[in-house]
Design a protein around this motif. Structure first.
Motif, PDB file in Angstrom:
ATOM      1  N   ARG A  80     -14.027   3.001   1.250  1.00  0.00           N
ATOM      2  CA  ARG A  80     -13.934   2.411   3.085  1.00  0.00           C
ATOM      3  C   ARG A  80     -12.550   1.858   3.257  1.00  0.00           C
ATOM      4  O   ARG A  80     -12.779   1.253   4.439  1.00  0.00           O
ATOM      5  N   THR A  81     -12.238   0.520   2.039  1.00  0.00           N
ATOM      6  CA  THR A  81     -11.721  -0.579   2.530  1.00  0.00           C
ATOM      7  C   THR A  81     -10.181  -0.054   1.649  1.00  0.00           C
ATOM      8  O   THR A  81     -10.124   0.242   0.553  1.00  0.00           O
ATOM      9  N   LEU A  82      -9.212  -0.322   2.238  1.00  0.00           N
ATOM     10  CA  LEU A  82      -7.514  -0.239   1.600  1.00  0.00           C
ATOM     11  C   LEU A  82      -7.644  -1.971   1.862  1.00  0.00           C
ATOM     12  O   LEU A  82      -6.881  -2.322   2.999  1.00  0.00           O
ATOM     13  N   VAL A  83      -6.992  -2.614   0.489  1.00  0.00           N
ATOM     14  CA  VAL A  83      -6.459  -3.964   0.722  1.00  0.00           C
ATOM     15  C   VAL A  83      -5.336  -3.795  -0.662  1.00  0.00           C
ATOM     16  O   VAL A  83      -5.306  -2.706  -0.795  1.00  0.00           O
ATOM     17  N   GLU A  84      -4.555  -4.237   0.641  1.00  0.00           N
ATOM     18  CA  GLU A  84      -3.140  -4.089   0.392  1.00  0.00           C
ATOM     19  C   GLU A  84      -2.406  -5.240   0.058  1.00  0.00           C
ATOM     20  O   GLU A  84      -2.296  -6.461   1.355  1.00  0.00           O
ATOM     21  N   LEU A  85      -1.676  -5.607  -1.058  1.00  0.00           N
ATOM     22  CA  LEU A  85      -0.979  -6.501  -1.755  1.00  0.00           C
ATOM     23  C   LEU A  85       0.269  -6.634  -1.306  1.00  0.00           C
ATOM     24  O   LEU A  85       1.122  -5.765  -1.703  1.00  0.00           O
ATOM     25  N   GLY A  86       1.297  -7.954  -0.571  1.00  0.00           N
ATOM     26  CA  GLY A  86       2.461  -7.853  -0.783  1.00  0.00           C
ATOM     27  C   GLY A  86       2.689  -6.338   0.519  1.00  0.00           C
ATOM     28  O   GLY A  86       3.664  -6.015  -0.085  1.00  0.00           O
ATOM     29  N   SER A  87       1.866  -6.345   1.981  1.00  0.00           N
ATOM     30  CA  SER A  87       1.870  -5.336   2.503  1.00  0.00           C
ATOM     31  C   SER A  87       2.977  -4.970   3.245  1.00  0.00           C
ATOM     32  O   SER A  87       3.973  -3.509   3.615  1.00  0.00           O
ATOM     33  N   GLY A  88       3.691  -6.149   3.207  1.00  0.00           N
ATOM     34  CA  GLY A  88       4.862  -6.197   4.463  1.00  0.00           C
ATOM     35  C   GLY A  88       4.867  -5.398   5.209  1.00  0.00           C
ATOM     36  O   GLY A  88       4.441  -5.370   6.705  1.00  0.00           O
ATOM     37  N   ILE A 158      -7.152  -0.988  -3.749  1.00  0.00           N
ATOM     38  CA  ILE A 158      -6.527  -2.306  -3.562  1.00  0.00           C
ATOM     39  C   ILE A 158      -5.059  -1.833  -4.013  1.00  0.00           C
ATOM     40  O   ILE A 158      -4.586  -1.706  -5.337  1.00  0.00           O
ATOM     41  N   ALA A 159      -4.450  -1.307  -3.192  1.00  0.00           N
ATOM     42  CA  ALA A 159      -3.248  -1.026  -3.655  1.00  0.00           C
ATOM     43  C   ALA A 159      -2.145  -2.133  -3.214  1.00  0.00           C
ATOM     44  O   ALA A 159      -1.627  -2.957  -2.595  1.00  0.00           O
ATOM     45  N   PHE A 160      -0.761  -2.187  -4.864  1.00  0.00           N
ATOM     46  CA  PHE A 160       0.397  -3.450  -4.901  1.00  0.00           C
ATOM     47  C   PHE A 160       1.506  -2.435  -4.693  1.00  0.00           C
ATOM     48  O   PHE A 160       1.213  -2.556  -5.892  1.00  0.00           O
ATOM     49  N   LEU A 161       1.931  -2.383  -3.457  1.00  0.00           N
ATOM     50  CA  LEU A 161       3.014  -1.317  -3.964  1.00  0.00           C
ATOM     51  C   LEU A 161       4.347  -1.652  -4.435  1.00  0.00           C
ATOM     52  O   LEU A 161       4.694  -3.138  -4.054  1.00  0.00           O
ATOM     53  N   GLY A 162       5.548  -1.116  -3.918  1.00  0.00           N
ATOM     54  CA  GLY A 162       7.006  -1.425  -3.901  1.00  0.00           C
ATOM     55  C   GLY A 162       7.618  -1.757  -5.443  1.00  0.00           C
ATOM     56  O   GLY A 162       8.430  -1.745  -5.449  1.00  0.00           O
ATOM     57  N   GLY A 163       6.256  -1.889  -5.798  1.00  0.00           N
ATOM     58  CA  GLY A 163       6.724  -2.632  -7.796  1.00  0.00           C
ATOM     59  C   GLY A 163       7.162  -4.397  -7.510  1.00  0.00           C
ATOM     60  O   GLY A 163       7.844  -4.663  -8.275  1.00  0.00           O
ATOM     61  N   THR A 164       6.251  -4.614  -6.672  1.00  0.00           N
ATOM     62  CA  THR A 164       6.483  -5.962  -6.372  1.00  0.00           C
ATOM     63  C   THR A 164       5.128  -6.788  -7.240  1.00  0.00           C
ATOM     64  O   THR A 164       5.927  -7.904  -7.677  1.00  0.00           O
ATOM     65  N   LEU A 191      -3.915   0.270  -6.671  1.00  0.00           N
ATOM     66  CA  LEU A 191      -4.090   1.667  -7.066  1.00  0.00           C
ATOM     67  C   LEU A 191      -2.504   0.390  -7.295  1.00  0.00           C
ATOM     68  O   LEU A 191      -1.829  -0.026  -6.223  1.00  0.00           O
ATOM     69  N   LEU A 192      -1.261   0.441  -8.341  1.00  0.00           N
ATOM     70  CA  LEU A 192      -0.507  -0.099  -8.962  1.00  0.00           C
ATOM     71  C   LEU A 192       0.951   1.130  -8.524  1.00  0.00           C
ATOM     72  O   LEU A 192       1.409   1.521  -9.438  1.00  0.00           O
ATOM     73  N   GLY A 193       2.242   0.084  -8.298  1.00  0.00           N
ATOM     74  CA  GLY A 193       3.486   0.850  -7.910  1.00  0.00           C
ATOM     75  C   GLY A 193       4.343   0.384  -9.382  1.00  0.00           C
ATOM     76  O   GLY A 193       4.504  -1.091  -8.711  1.00  0.00           O
ATOM     77  N   THR A 194       4.970   0.763  -9.492  1.00  0.00           N
ATOM     78  CA  THR A 194       5.412   0.088 -10.576  1.00  0.00           C
ATOM     79  C   THR A 194       7.352   1.167 -11.334  1.00  0.00           C
ATOM     80  O   THR A 194       6.762   2.398 -10.871  1.00  0.00           O
ATOM     81  N   ASP A 195       8.409   0.213 -11.223  1.00  0.00           N
ATOM     82  CA  ASP A 195       9.116   0.433 -11.484  1.00  0.00           C
ATOM     83  C   ASP A 195       9.939   1.357 -12.787  1.00  0.00           C
ATOM     84  O   ASP A 195       8.994   0.715 -13.473  1.00  0.00           O
ATOM     85  N   LEU A 196      10.109   2.322 -13.149  1.00  0.00           N
ATOM     86  CA  LEU A 196      10.299   2.729 -14.728  1.00  0.00           C
ATOM     87  C   LEU A 196      11.207   2.604 -15.215  1.00  0.00           C
ATOM     88  O   LEU A 196      13.166   2.230 -14.511  1.00  0.00           O
ATOM     89  N   VAL A 197      11.928   2.533 -16.285  1.00  0.00           N
ATOM     90  CA  VAL A 197      13.288   1.909 -17.041  1.00  0.00           C
ATOM     91  C   VAL A 197      13.636   3.266 -17.325  1.00  0.00           C
ATOM     92  O   VAL A 197      13.283   4.453 -16.844  1.00  0.00           O
ATOM     93  N   LYS A 198      15.339   2.792 -16.425  1.00  0.00           N
ATOM     94  CA  LYS A 198      15.665   4.410 -16.836  1.00  0.00           C
ATOM     95  C   LYS A 198      17.004   3.459 -16.438  1.00  0.00           C
ATOM     96  O   LYS A 198      17.321   2.049 -17.126  1.00  0.00           O
ATOM     97  N   ASP A 199      19.134   4.157 -16.329  1.00  0.00           N
ATOM     98  CA  ASP A 199      19.744   4.241 -16.876  1.00  0.00           C
ATOM     99  C   ASP A 199      20.368   3.087 -16.288  1.00  0.00           C
ATOM    100  O   ASP A 199      19.767   2.769 -15.108  1.00  0.00           O
TER     101      ASP A 199
END
Ligand code: SAH
Ligand code: AVI
Length: 323
Positions: A80-88, A158-164, A191-199
């Protein structure tokens, strides 16, 4: 009331900033924490970064959320609740909120951000877009005020998006995720957003764009120090540096002094010297693999519960539960 925002940026926060900056400027090498980028202008510059051709993480995360939010919400147990850390600006968060609304579970959104202006603007737009939504925002430093996040009797996503999370140093990240795990009930999911290793060429271009927006964002931290701590940094005396450190799997972002110079910060009663060519780190941005992230969760007392990537495999959203 549909919007209620608590502001926890007080005298302690100002003292904390003064202490952090003093320690960072006296350290060898010099270093500043990335959370100080985000005054009103810093938040606006970050929004411009998200629109740059070279900066793929926002587009990649948006594409995952656009395609898989319903699945994510269902896997998270229809919270029922969406918490967002570093929501911007919460621009991508709309996909999650819409999926929760469509599943009939959406009641409350809790944006948590250190930047006051953008949190108010975001709250106002969202109550207009989602009739009946209660917004209970927190303007605070999530590294210090996590415990102020309201409980959710019917489960929280609890969403922590953007790769923060990648902007935290490993020890701080470990402590932060462990505190978060301790606050989570059995029905809560991260729910955690992470950028992945690449070139490395793609990574370096993403953090040193051809329009110079990232350079402006980086130098804006000096404006913040000038305003908040009575500094006299000359922004033209520094250049933006962005390198991929393959050993640490992270972008390493710095400001390099173009000449020997002295900077005075009246608010700290401090004068610091910079040698010509001296670099001061202003941010790291860690890049992950699935295996590494599983280990990060494990050491924090969480377990991975879901893994969602974009088509090219540039970026991942993962779900985790307290273990
Ligand atoms: N989630 C958004 C914004 C990412 S930019 C997106 O994915 O596009 C990082 C955000 O985290 C900014 O809004 C910044 O103000 C916030 N932030 C950074 N450090 C913070 C801290 N210590 N406490 C609270 N918010 C923080
Ligand atoms: C907010 N954070 C995840 C961004 C990143 O990619 O590390 C901040 C940023 N710094 C330079 N460009 C973007």
């Amino acid at each position: 009331m549909t919007i209620a925002i608590e502001v926890h940026l007080d005298a302690d926060t100002a003292l904390q900033m003064a202490a952090d900056v003093r320690a960072g400027l006296l350290a060898e090498p010099k270093e500043l924490a990335p959370k100080y980028f985000y005054d009103e202008r810093g938040s606006q510059l970050f929004e411009r970064i998200t629109e740059l051709e070279e900066y793929y993480p926002t587009r990649a995360e948006r594409s995952i959320l656009a395609g898989r939010s319903a699945e994510i919400v269902s896997a998270a147990g229809a919270p029922r609740t969406l918490v967002e850390l570093g929501s911007g600006s919460a621009s991508k968060t709309r996909h999650l909120l819409s999926a929760m609304r469509d599943a009939g579970c959406l009641r409350t959104y809790v944006p948590v951000d250190i930047s006051e202006e953008i949190t108010y603007e975001t709250a106002e737009s969202l109550v207009g877009e989602y009739p009946g939504l209660a917004v209970r925002g927190l303007v605070c430093d999530f590294e210090h005020h996590l415990e102020r996040i309201p409980d959710g009797a019917h489960g929280r996503l609890i969403a922590f998006l953007g790769g923060t999370v990648g902007n935290l140093y490993p020890a701080d990240r470990r402590a932060f995720l462990a505190r978060l795990a301790a606050l989570m009930g059995p029905g809560d999911r991260l729910l955690l957003g992470t950028d992945l290793v690449k070139d490395s060429a793609r990574l370096e271009a993403a953090y040193d764009d051809s329009e110079g927006v990232t350079a402006e964002f980086n130098k804006n931290v000096l404006e913040v120090l000038n305003r908040e701590l009575g500094g006299d940094f000359d922004l033209d005396g520094f250049e933006h540096v962005a390198r991929f450190d393959a050993d640490e799997a992270r972008m390493d972002i710095r400001l390099r002094s173009l000449a020997e110079q002295t900077v005075r910060l009246d608010g700290l009663d401090l004068t610091v010297g910079f040698a010509a060519g001296e670099e001061m780190r202003t941010e790291i941005s860690s890049k992950f693999t699935r295996e590494r992230l599983e280990a990060v969760y494990e050491e924090a007392g969480m377990a991975m519960d879901g893994w969602f990537t974009d088509e090219p495999g540039d970026y991942a959203l993962s779900l985790a539960r307290p273990s």
